[in-house]
Design a protein around this motif. Structure first.
Motif, PDB file in Angstrom:
ATOM      1  N   THR A 386       0.850  -1.191   0.000  1.00  0.00           N
ATOM      2  CA  THR A 386       0.000   0.000   0.000  1.00  0.00           C
ATOM      3  C   THR A 386       0.886   1.242   0.000  1.00  0.00           C
ATOM      4  OG1 THR A 386      -1.726  -1.154   1.247  1.00  0.00           O
ATOM      5  CG2 THR A 386      -1.825   1.254   1.209  1.00  0.00           C
ATOM      6  N   LEU A 387       0.725   2.071  -1.008  1.00  0.00           N
ATOM      7  CA  LEU A 387       1.521   3.286  -1.169  1.00  0.00           C
ATOM      8  C   LEU A 387       0.655   4.498  -0.861  1.00  0.00           C
ATOM      9  CD1 LEU A 387       4.076   4.820  -2.097  1.00  0.00           C
ATOM     10  CD2 LEU A 387       3.253   4.604  -4.454  1.00  0.00           C
ATOM     11  N   THR A 388       1.028   5.246   0.169  1.00  0.00           N
ATOM     12  CA  THR A 388       0.310   6.463   0.554  1.00  0.00           C
ATOM     13  C   THR A 388       0.917   7.650  -0.176  1.00  0.00           C
ATOM     14  OG1 THR A 388      -0.212   5.561   2.737  1.00  0.00           O
ATOM     15  CG2 THR A 388      -0.319   7.955   2.483  1.00  0.00           C
ATOM     16  N   SER A 389       0.044   8.481  -0.772  1.00  0.00           N
ATOM     17  CA  SER A 389       0.494   9.613  -1.574  1.00  0.00           C
ATOM     18  C   SER A 389      -0.328  10.854  -1.263  1.00  0.00           C
ATOM     19  CB  SER A 389       0.356   9.285  -3.070  1.00  0.00           C
ATOM     20  OG  SER A 389       0.485  10.440  -3.872  1.00  0.00           O
ATOM     21  N   PRO A 390       0.315  12.033  -1.237  1.00  0.00           N
ATOM     22  CA  PRO A 390      -0.482  13.262  -1.241  1.00  0.00           C
ATOM     23  C   PRO A 390      -1.392  13.273  -2.461  1.00  0.00           C
ATOM     24  CG  PRO A 390       1.806  13.763  -0.738  1.00  0.00           C
ATOM     25  CD  PRO A 390       1.760  12.315  -1.175  1.00  0.00           C
ATOM     26  N   ASN A 391      -2.539  13.962  -2.367  1.00  0.00           N
ATOM     27  CA  ASN A 391      -3.575  13.809  -3.394  1.00  0.00           C
ATOM     28  C   ASN A 391      -3.482  14.799  -4.547  1.00  0.00           C
ATOM     29  OD1 ASN A 391      -4.388  16.107  -2.081  1.00  0.00           O
ATOM     30  ND2 ASN A 391      -6.383  15.341  -1.433  1.00  0.00           N
ATOM     31  N   ASP A 392      -2.369  15.534  -4.668  1.00  0.00           N
ATOM     32  CA  ASP A 392      -2.222  16.409  -5.825  1.00  0.00           C
ATOM     33  C   ASP A 392      -1.906  15.575  -7.060  1.00  0.00           C
ATOM     34  OD1 ASP A 392       0.998  16.717  -6.353  1.00  0.00           O
ATOM     35  OD2 ASP A 392       0.529  16.337  -4.253  1.00  0.00           O
ATOM     36  N   ALA A 393      -2.151  16.160  -8.231  1.00  0.00           N
ATOM     37  CA  ALA A 393      -2.058  15.409  -9.487  1.00  0.00           C
ATOM     38  C   ALA A 393      -0.658  14.863  -9.746  1.00  0.00           C
ATOM     39  CB  ALA A 393      -2.500  16.299 -10.652  1.00  0.00           C
ATOM     40  N   THR A 394       0.384  15.638  -9.419  1.00  0.00           N
ATOM     41  CA  THR A 394       1.750  15.202  -9.712  1.00  0.00           C
ATOM     42  C   THR A 394       2.141  14.007  -8.860  1.00  0.00           C
ATOM     43  OG1 THR A 394       2.366  17.451 -10.336  1.00  0.00           O
ATOM     44  CG2 THR A 394       4.152  15.926  -9.848  1.00  0.00           C
ATOM     45  N   ASN A 395       1.829  14.053  -7.560  1.00  0.00           N
ATOM     46  CA  ASN A 395       2.160  12.926  -6.691  1.00  0.00           C
ATOM     47  C   ASN A 395       1.366  11.680  -7.064  1.00  0.00           C
ATOM     48  OD1 ASN A 395       4.183  13.253  -4.483  1.00  0.00           O
ATOM     49  ND2 ASN A 395       3.026  15.114  -4.080  1.00  0.00           N
ATOM     50  N   VAL A 396       0.108  11.861  -7.439  1.00  0.00           N
ATOM     51  CA  VAL A 396      -0.694  10.703  -7.851  1.00  0.00           C
ATOM     52  C   VAL A 396      -0.092  10.079  -9.110  1.00  0.00           C
ATOM     53  CG1 VAL A 396      -2.949   9.980  -8.740  1.00  0.00           C
ATOM     54  CG2 VAL A 396      -2.816  11.496  -6.756  1.00  0.00           C
ATOM     55  N   ARG A 397       0.364  10.906 -10.035  1.00  0.00           N
ATOM     56  CA  ARG A 397       0.997  10.373 -11.239  1.00  0.00           C
ATOM     57  C   ARG A 397       2.274   9.613 -10.885  1.00  0.00           C
ATOM     58  NH1 ARG A 397       0.886  10.368 -16.584  1.00  0.00           N
ATOM     59  NH2 ARG A 397       2.798  10.546 -17.815  1.00  0.00           N
ATOM     60  N   LEU A 398       3.094  10.173  -9.981  1.00  0.00           N
ATOM     61  CA  LEU A 398       4.297   9.472  -9.541  1.00  0.00           C
ATOM     62  C   LEU A 398       3.930   8.126  -8.928  1.00  0.00           C
ATOM     63  CD1 LEU A 398       7.295   9.175  -8.792  1.00  0.00           C
ATOM     64  CD2 LEU A 398       6.838  10.598  -6.771  1.00  0.00           C
ATOM     65  N   ALA A 399       2.914   8.104  -8.082  1.00  0.00           N
ATOM     66  CA  ALA A 399       2.495   6.858  -7.439  1.00  0.00           C
ATOM     67  C   ALA A 399       2.077   5.821  -8.476  1.00  0.00           C
ATOM     68  CB  ALA A 399       1.353   7.137  -6.460  1.00  0.00           C
ATOM     69  N   GLN A 400       1.391   6.265  -9.515  1.00  0.00           N
ATOM     70  CA  GLN A 400       0.930   5.332 -10.540  1.00  0.00           C
ATOM     71  C   GLN A 400       2.088   4.799 -11.393  1.00  0.00           C
ATOM     72  OE1 GLN A 400      -1.960   7.933 -12.251  1.00  0.00           O
ATOM     73  NE2 GLN A 400      -3.621   7.203 -10.941  1.00  0.00           N
ATOM     74  N   VAL A 401       3.100   5.624 -11.626  1.00  0.00           N
ATOM     75  CA  VAL A 401       4.282   5.147 -12.339  1.00  0.00           C
ATOM     76  C   VAL A 401       4.992   4.076 -11.516  1.00  0.00           C
ATOM     77  CG1 VAL A 401       6.570   5.801 -13.191  1.00  0.00           C
ATOM     78  CG2 VAL A 401       4.606   7.251 -13.691  1.00  0.00           C
ATOM     79  N   ILE A 402       5.142   4.324 -10.203  1.00  0.00           N
ATOM     80  CA  ILE A 402       5.739   3.332  -9.302  1.00  0.00           C
ATOM     81  C   ILE A 402       4.897   2.054  -9.308  1.00  0.00           C
ATOM     82  CG2 ILE A 402       6.236   2.822  -6.876  1.00  0.00           C
ATOM     83  CD1 ILE A 402       6.935   5.842  -6.585  1.00  0.00           C
ATOM     84  N   GLN A 403       3.591   2.222  -9.267  1.00  0.00           N
ATOM     85  CA  GLN A 403       2.670   1.082  -9.289  1.00  0.00           C
ATOM     86  C   GLN A 403       2.898   0.226 -10.535  1.00  0.00           C
ATOM     87  OE1 GLN A 403      -1.486   2.108 -10.198  1.00  0.00           O
ATOM     88  NE2 GLN A 403      -2.083   1.077  -8.297  1.00  0.00           N
ATOM     89  N   GLN A 404       3.039   0.868 -11.679  1.00  0.00           N
ATOM     90  CA  GLN A 404       3.188   0.137 -12.932  1.00  0.00           C
ATOM     91  C   GLN A 404       4.559  -0.518 -13.046  1.00  0.00           C
ATOM     92  OE1 GLN A 404       1.409   2.038 -16.286  1.00  0.00           O
ATOM     93  NE2 GLN A 404       2.939   1.261 -17.725  1.00  0.00           N
ATOM     94  N   MET A 405       5.623   0.196 -12.628  1.00  0.00           N
ATOM     95  CA  MET A 405       6.971  -0.375 -12.724  1.00  0.00           C
ATOM     96  C   MET A 405       7.136  -1.597 -11.822  1.00  0.00           C
ATOM     97  SD  MET A 405       9.513   2.939 -12.885  1.00  0.00           S
ATOM     98  CE  MET A 405       9.760   3.863 -14.407  1.00  0.00           C
TER      99      MET A 405
END
Length: 538
Positions: A386-405
């Protein structure tokens, strides 16, 4: 991990156009980042008068140097609350309210600071040694102070004479001057402290080129030119108005429309659009800090409490943490999420720091080895994280890149988002598995390490506790020789890399958008715009 009800799960992975990232190198030629000017070089003449409207990316916490913990708060303080010391354009420590650099006793346990004479706070109260002692003692001892760890080495502050204070230390502490070049060195009006007490942040009074005038929560902060400032002739602007504009696209749009003349921390995907506007320019600062992930390996009851055993796959296994990191491609993350405008790295000390050993190496993406480590662990795949991320668009995008990699290595990452402050609360409490988190950085490497990776540090959200980290960092703080400090910090950082409670991704660069008719702004590696000599061109 005990999930917070204020964390919102991101249930689906959005499609992302990722560069192929096998073997740690991109399969396409990277786009070169735009050329960014250096703000400190803009010394065009400016006229007297005018109001400068500055867009901030967030609403600061209380404007109290003792309790403040936000970067945006430091941006405001930079123009209303001066410190005993500061940094210059080359990140060299220089006197500010102090008259000279501190004098040390032979054993390093007594620090004598001479003060500039004839200075006044913005309420007309004289700045003297008694005022300095009052502020430093408040920073050190007030129960609500966030500066206690910064000044923990000080056991006593003594007034020697009206323009001299002596600090008695429990042990030699070389980073002290750097600490006194940040909020721990901000000196507050004793008259205002007596009048406001714990509520000082609602009506702060310091020494500075501008003085606090008003604040509308969530909307704006207004500073007026300070008549009592010792260098008032240099100050050209009549007023600074900080406008809180959280959305990066709106911040850029307001800059283009002229509603604001300066916008802080431009999102990397808005930098080119601002650069392309013939009436605007972009300058860069920052680079002292970092961004990455904290992995909870021992925080079971709070970051300052005794570490314990965390019952998560990553928390229990250094090998799985290594696999998780090896699934990441920092260069691709930088290009995909940030348009290549940050500096990819895997250590907390900047690439150009004199305290960074030359032999530090960052692992390239190695998906084959990551899969081997996952298989050898015996943990059934996909391994849930489970990856916790601030909810701004840039951090969410970073989280999704990490998720995919990391999915390619056998991990199943679910992303939970929350307001930034909520993620910090979860971090302190240990209510997380993995968390995106950064640090704005300090000029002395101790500020990027102590309290973040050492046992019991309030910002050590991952609960790391290891003598191979604690001991060399403590020894380096007592050492004055740069080469010896570098060796000790190198040893600590190599051990941090082995433990992987923090996985560093990049060093933050900050981008300041400005109207071309604004000059005299100083923007250094600390990322704090200084407007003492700023104004509008004639």
């Amino acid at each position: 991990m005990r999930p917070s009800p204020r964390l919102v799960a991101v249930l689906a992975t959005l499609p992302l156009a990722l560069t192929a990232c096998g073997g740690g190198s991109s399969s396409t030629t990277p786009t070169a980042p735009p050329s960014i000017a250096d703000a400190s070089a803009d010394n065009r003449p400016v006229k007297a008068g005018g109001t400068l409207n500055v867009a901030l990316n967030a609403d600061p916490d209380a404007l109290d140097p003792s309790s403040s913990t936000t970067l945006v708060g430091r941006e405001v303080f930079a123009n209303m609350c001066e410190k005993l010391y500061d940094i210059d354009a080359s990140s060299t420590l220089v006197p500010q309210l102090a008259a000279a650099m501190p004098e040390l006793s032979d054993d390093g346990k007594e620090v004598t600071i001479k003060l500039r004479e004839g200075l006044k706070f913005n309420d007309g109260t004289p700045l003297d040694a008694e005022a300095v002692k009052k502020s430093l003692d408040r920073h050190r001892t007030w129960e609500k102070s966030a500066r206690q760890a910064d000044l923990a080495a000080i056991s006593e502050v003594t007034v020697v004479d009206p323009s001299t204070v002596r600090l008695t230390l429990t042990q030699a502490f070389t980073p002290l001057t750097a600490q006194l070049a940040d909020r721990a060195g901000m000196i507050m009006s004793p008259k205002a402290l007596d009048a406001e007490g714990d509520n000082f942040g609602a009506n702060p009074v310091c020494v500075g080129p501008f003085k606090f005038a008003s604040r509308t929560s969530g909307s704006q902060i207004v500073l007026d030119k300070a008549a009592d400032y010792y260098d008032a002739a240099k100050v050209k602007l009549d007023k600074l108005v900080y406008k809180i504009i959280v959305d990066p696209n709106v911040r850029a749009a307001n800059l283009k429309s002229g509603d604001v003349q300066v916008a802080d921390q431009l999102a990397t995907n808005t930098v080119k659009g601002v650069q392309d506007d013939p009436n605007l320019t972009v300058v860069s600062g920052g680079g002292l800090g970092y961004y990455g992930m904290q992995i909870n390996i021992g925080n079971v009851s709070g970051s300052t409490e005794k570490p314990g055993e965390v019952d998560t796959a990553l928390g229990k296994s250094p090998e799985l943490r290594e696999a998780f990191e090896l699934a990441l491609d920092r260069d691709v993350i930088n290009k995909t999420v940030y348009n290549g405008l940050h500096e990819a790295d895997c250590f907390p000390v900047p690439l150009d720091s004199p305290y960074r050993p030359k032999d530090l190496q960052c692992p390239k993406r190695d998906l084959a080895k990551a899969k081997q480590l996952v298989q050898a662990s015996g943990v059934p795949t996909p391994i849930k994280v489970t990856l916790t991320s601030p909810n701004d668009a840039t951090n969410v995008r970073l989280a999704q890149v990490i998720q995919q990699m990391t999915k390619e290595a056998g991990f199943e990452v679910s992303v939970q988002t929350a307001e930034f402050v909520t993620t910090l609360e979860a971090g302190r409490a240990g209510d997380f598995d993995v968390m995106l988190l950064g640090w704005s950085g300090r000029v002395d490497p101790d500020g990027n390490l102590t309290n973040i990776v050492t046992t019991g540090g309030s910002n050590n959200y991952g609960g790391m506790s290891d003598p191979g980290v604690d001991d060399p960092i403590k020894q380096a703080a007592a050492e004055t020789d740069v080469a010896k400090r570098t060796e000790l910090y190198g040893a600590a950082m190599k051990r941090i890399q082995e433990l992987r409670s923090v996985v560093y991704l990049y060093h933050n660069k900050y981008y300041l958008g400005m109207s071309k008719n604004v000059a005299g702004v100083q923007y250094f590696k600390d990322g704090l715009p200084r407007f003492v000599t700023a104004g509008f061109t004639a």
